[in-house]
Design a protein around this motif. Sequence first.
Motif, mmCIF file in Angstrom:
data_model
loop_
_atom_site.group_PDB
_atom_site.id
_atom_site.type_symbol
_atom_site.label_atom_id
_atom_site.label_comp_id
_atom_site.label_asym_id
_atom_site.label_seq_id
_atom_site.Cartn_x
_atom_site.Cartn_y
_atom_site.Cartn_z
ATOM 1 N N TYR A 16 50.974 -12.220 -16.593
ATOM 2 C CA TYR A 16 52.010 -11.429 -15.955
ATOM 3 C C TYR A 16 53.418 -11.851 -16.349
ATOM 4 O O TYR A 16 54.366 -11.120 -16.124
ATOM 5 C CB TYR A 16 51.854 -11.503 -14.433
ATOM 6 C CG TYR A 16 52.831 -10.631 -13.707
ATOM 7 C CD1 TYR A 16 52.770 -9.240 -13.808
ATOM 8 C CD2 TYR A 16 53.842 -11.181 -12.954
ATOM 9 C CE1 TYR A 16 53.683 -8.436 -13.163
ATOM 10 C CE2 TYR A 16 54.763 -10.384 -12.297
ATOM 11 C CZ TYR A 16 54.676 -9.012 -12.405
ATOM 12 O OH TYR A 16 55.591 -8.222 -11.761
ATOM 13 N N GLY A 17 53.617 -13.011 -16.915
ATOM 14 C CA GLY A 17 54.954 -13.473 -17.252
ATOM 15 C C GLY A 17 54.961 -14.949 -17.576
ATOM 16 O O GLY A 17 54.171 -15.413 -18.390
ATOM 17 N N GLU A 30 57.597 -17.994 -10.506
ATOM 18 C CA GLU A 30 56.912 -17.092 -11.434
ATOM 19 C C GLU A 30 57.874 -15.997 -11.851
ATOM 20 O O GLU A 30 58.437 -15.295 -11.007
ATOM 21 C CB GLU A 30 55.675 -16.477 -10.788
ATOM 22 C CG GLU A 30 54.889 -15.639 -11.759
ATOM 23 C CD GLU A 30 53.570 -15.157 -11.197
ATOM 24 O OE1 GLU A 30 52.831 -14.507 -11.948
ATOM 25 O OE2 GLU A 30 53.279 -15.414 -10.017
ATOM 26 N N LEU A 31 58.070 -15.874 -13.147
ATOM 27 C CA LEU A 31 58.923 -14.833 -13.692
ATOM 28 C C LEU A 31 58.065 -13.660 -14.134
ATOM 29 O O LEU A 31 57.037 -13.852 -14.794
ATOM 30 C CB LEU A 31 59.710 -15.348 -14.903
ATOM 31 C CG LEU A 31 60.646 -16.527 -14.665
ATOM 32 C CD1 LEU A 31 61.336 -16.908 -15.971
ATOM 33 C CD2 LEU A 31 61.672 -16.205 -13.595
ATOM 34 N N ASN A 32 58.495 -12.459 -13.785
ATOM 35 C CA ASN A 32 57.808 -11.260 -14.254
ATOM 36 C C ASN A 32 58.187 -11.021 -15.716
ATOM 37 O O ASN A 32 58.958 -11.788 -16.296
ATOM 38 C CB ASN A 32 58.147 -10.072 -13.343
ATOM 39 C CG ASN A 32 59.619 -9.705 -13.385
ATOM 40 O OD1 ASN A 32 60.354 -10.063 -14.296
ATOM 41 N ND2 ASN A 32 60.061 -8.978 -12.380
ATOM 42 N N PRO A 33 57.654 -9.982 -16.354
ATOM 43 C CA PRO A 33 57.975 -9.743 -17.768
ATOM 44 C C PRO A 33 59.474 -9.596 -18.042
ATOM 45 O O PRO A 33 59.957 -10.043 -19.085
ATOM 46 C CB PRO A 33 57.213 -8.456 -18.090
ATOM 47 C CG PRO A 33 56.031 -8.500 -17.166
ATOM 48 C CD PRO A 33 56.581 -9.067 -15.877
ATOM 49 N N THR A 34 60.212 -9.007 -17.121
ATOM 50 C CA THR A 34 61.658 -8.874 -17.295
ATOM 51 C C THR A 34 62.315 -10.247 -17.318
ATOM 52 O O THR A 34 63.107 -10.564 -18.208
ATOM 53 C CB THR A 34 62.262 -8.022 -16.159
ATOM 54 O OG1 THR A 34 61.649 -6.740 -16.155
ATOM 55 C CG2 THR A 34 63.760 -7.873 -16.318
ATOM 56 N N THR A 36 60.918 -13.096 -17.930
ATOM 57 C CA THR A 36 60.451 -13.825 -19.104
ATOM 58 C C THR A 36 61.241 -13.444 -20.340
ATOM 59 O O THR A 36 61.662 -14.308 -21.119
ATOM 60 C CB THR A 36 58.942 -13.569 -19.326
ATOM 61 O OG1 THR A 36 58.221 -14.095 -18.209
ATOM 62 C CG2 THR A 36 58.444 -14.213 -20.604
ATOM 63 N N ASP A 69 70.594 -7.535 -13.930
ATOM 64 C CA ASP A 69 69.354 -8.320 -13.916
ATOM 65 C C ASP A 69 69.554 -9.681 -14.587
ATOM 66 O O ASP A 69 69.087 -10.705 -14.078
ATOM 67 C CB ASP A 69 68.221 -7.570 -14.609
ATOM 68 C CG ASP A 69 67.702 -6.389 -13.801
ATOM 69 O OD1 ASP A 69 68.080 -6.251 -12.615
ATOM 70 O OD2 ASP A 69 66.915 -5.595 -14.366
#
Length: 84
Positions: A16-17, A30-34, A36, A69
């Motif tokens: 997921y990231g 935890e970083l999401n794809p954005t 990351t 962001d």
Amino acid sequence: MALRLGAHITTADTEYGTVLLDQRSGEYWELNPTGTLILRTLLDGGDEQDATDALIAEFDIDRSRGSKDVTELLTQLRSCGLVS
């Protein structure tokens, strides 16, 4: 000066990231794809503009959203002591 993770921070890529672990405290984020994509761009020597451009290209969002962001993630990473 390029963004760097703190010496006490390790990362692991997930489906997921990316997960960031503070080895001193045991806390993790935890970083999401954005997140990351932003982090990888900055760690690879890019600046905030480069990270915004990468978000726009990858996720087809407008510049103001991408810039917001990037700024928000950097603020959070710095306030948690994860990057310098």
